[in-house]
Scaffold this active site. Structure first.
Site, PDB file in Angstrom:
ATOM      1  N   TYR A   1       0.805  -1.229   0.000  1.00 29.92           N
ATOM      2  CA  TYR A   1       0.000   0.000   0.000  1.00 29.92           C
ATOM      3  C   TYR A   1       0.830   1.266   0.000  1.00 29.92           C
ATOM      4  CZ  TYR A   1      -4.672  -1.857   0.697  1.00 29.92           C
ATOM      5  OH  TYR A   1      -5.875  -2.455   0.536  1.00 29.92           O
TER       6      TYR A   1
ATOM      7  N   LYS B   1       1.835 -13.784   6.034  1.00 24.94           N
ATOM      8  CA  LYS B   1       2.132 -14.774   4.988  1.00 24.94           C
ATOM      9  C   LYS B   1       3.647 -14.984   4.956  1.00 24.94           C
ATOM     10  CE  LYS B   1       0.127 -16.368   1.864  1.00 24.94           C
ATOM     11  NZ  LYS B   1      -0.327 -17.788   1.679  1.00 24.94           N
TER      12      LYS B   1
ATOM     13  N   ASP C   1      -4.152 -17.107   4.954  1.00 19.40           N
ATOM     14  CA  ASP C   1      -5.186 -17.901   4.266  1.00 19.40           C
ATOM     15  C   ASP C   1      -5.879 -18.844   5.239  1.00 19.40           C
ATOM     16  OD1 ASP C   1      -2.445 -18.609   3.985  1.00 19.40           O
ATOM     17  OD2 ASP C   1      -2.974 -20.337   2.805  1.00 19.40           O
TER      18      ASP C   1
ATOM     19  N   ASP D   1      -6.682  -5.498   5.184  1.00 19.34           N
ATOM     20  CA  ASP D   1      -7.775  -5.031   4.341  1.00 19.34           C
ATOM     21  C   ASP D   1      -8.756  -6.180   4.089  1.00 19.34           C
ATOM     22  OD1 ASP D   1      -9.245  -3.401   2.754  1.00 19.34           O
ATOM     23  OD2 ASP D   1      -7.795  -3.202   1.153  1.00 19.34           O
TER      24      ASP D   1
END
Ligand code: NAD
Length: 394
Positions: A137, A207, A256, A280
């Site tokens: 971002y 992640k 995930d 987000d």
């Protein structure tokens, strides 16, 4: 009698902004008056951003607005429009970065009677701390075919020996900065909140299995921080942060798997600390479990300067703007967070009670009404009337 005056700046917002902002102001003023009589007063002052600012000043984010927010330190905003793919920066992202509002805080809880796709939405009670200034971002990217992208690709291949760009001729390039300072200040805010709010778990969502040094760094620095600054200790293979009452478990989850777990076992999670992009996705997925973005509140905070901008988390909803059907709860509940942030707990409780009572009575706006399984006794109100009902139920 002395009156405590609290200045609050507000940005009306684009699209549905002019419909939800007056409802929020009305509800907050009534809550403060109910809680403290004449001894506390919110003094609302409008500052410009978005389409209205562009029309009146020629600039969609005037310098004066940023200066005023820095001076006053407290603002609440409606949604602002961002044109897609036109090279124009998102005003929301710009505000967060220019004021260094490094925490995006999003509480996600269930109000009895809210339509939900879950069988047990009451098990969802989390507060997400999303890093707000770094990650993909940061806005460092170049379009495919541009001279800049070609230069970066050439640098990577000739000087960094990178051979992994699958289609170098046609690749766009983005950069993902994640720092130790940026990660630690965000995770510190999440742990401090967990301690103050008597929460039992802090989960680092990442992640790091794929992005070893950026998201993996976030994870490593999080655990380091817990040990170095909070004296975290290991017990039975888990890490705990000492706190009054029960110590706080600090653990982590790959993003995930986390998105799966919040459907299957949401009760396992309480305070979430995560990076910008994961945050987000996670915030919207969680919001959908308890009524959707129409009800999800949010805040952008710099805990060092104290500057905080509270905001509706949904967009400008152009498809329903001007029809008096938008749900004002996202902005109203952001206002509730703002009252709490300023230590006005009693007033914040009045807002929460009003929302609880109104939804439990099946008095709702159209978005909720359409999702109700059983509409017996339900009332579908317009935005303005719904706001009045909130005040009545306080
Ligand atoms: P959106 O949130 O505006 O709308 C998505 C859908 O949800 C629409 O069908 C809309 O009618 C509905 N919806 C949204 N809020 C609602 C509410 N309070 N009550 C009832 N229904 C509601 O998202 P979008 O369509 O992806 O974005 C539209 C514009 O808003 C874009 O320009 C985008 O950049 C901007 N946006 C701004 C913010 C912000 O200011 N924080 C956040 C997201 C999107």
């Amino acid at each position: 009698m002395s009156v405590r005056e609290i200045p609050v700046l507000y940005i009306e917002g684009d699209g549905v902004g002019p419909e939800i902002t007056p409802v929020m102001i009305d509800v907050l003023e009534h809550a403060v008056s109910k809680a403290y009589g004449d001894s506390v007063r919110l003094v609302f002052e409008e500052v410009l951003a978005g389409t209205k600012a562009e029309k009146l000043t020629g600039d969609s984010l005037p310098e004066e607005t940023l200066e005023r927010i820095s001076q006053v330190g407290l603002a609440i905003k409606g949604p602002l429009m961002t044109p897609v793919g036109k090279g124009k920066r998102s005003l929301n992202v710009a505000l967060r970065q220019l004021l260094d509002l490094y925490v995006c805080q999003r509480p996600v809880r269930y109000f009895e009677g809210t339509p939900s796709p879950l069988r047990h939405p009451e098990k969802v009670d989390m507060v997400v701390f999303r890093e707000n200034t770094e990650d993909i971002y940061a806005g460092i990217e170049w379009s495919a075919g541009s001279a800049e992208a070609a230069r970066v690709i050439s640098f990577l291949s000739s000087e960094m020996n990178v051979r992994k760009i699958r289609f170098p001729q046609t690749s766009a390039i983005g950069i993902k900065p994640v720092s130790e300072e940026g990660s630690k200040r965000l995770i510190r805010a999440a742990i401090d909140f967990a301690i103050d709010d008597g929460r039992k778990t802090v989960t680092l969502v990442h992640k790091g299995n794929i992005m070893k040094f950026t998201e993996g760094g976030f994870l490593k620095w999080g655990y380091e921080l817990a040990k170095d600054e909070y004296g975290a200790y290991e017990k039975d293979g888990s890490l705990f942060i000492p706190a009054d009452g029960t110590d706080i478990l600090i653990n982590d989850c790959i993003c995930d798997a986390f998105l799966q777990n919040i459907l299957l076992k949401p009760e396992k999670y309480s305070v979430i600390a995560t990076l910008n992009l994961n945050g987000d996705y996670v915030s919207d997925a969680l919001a959908a479990e308890v009524g959707g973005i129409g009800i999800a509140p949010g805040a952008n905070i710099n805990y060092k300067t104290g500057t905080a901008v509270f905001e509706a988390t949904h967009g400008v909803a152009p498809d329903i703007a001007g029809q008096d059907i938008v749900n004002p709860l996202s902005l109203v509940l952001s206002g509730e967070m703002m009252l709490r942030y300023k230590g006005l707990r009693e007033a914040a409780d009045y807002v929460l009670k009003a929302v609880e009572k109104t939804i439990a009575a099946k008095t709702v706006t159209r978005d909720f009404y359409n999702l109700l399984d059983d509409r017996t006794g339900a009332r579908c109100l317009g935005t303005k009337a719904f706001g009045q009902e909130l005040v009545k139920n306080m």
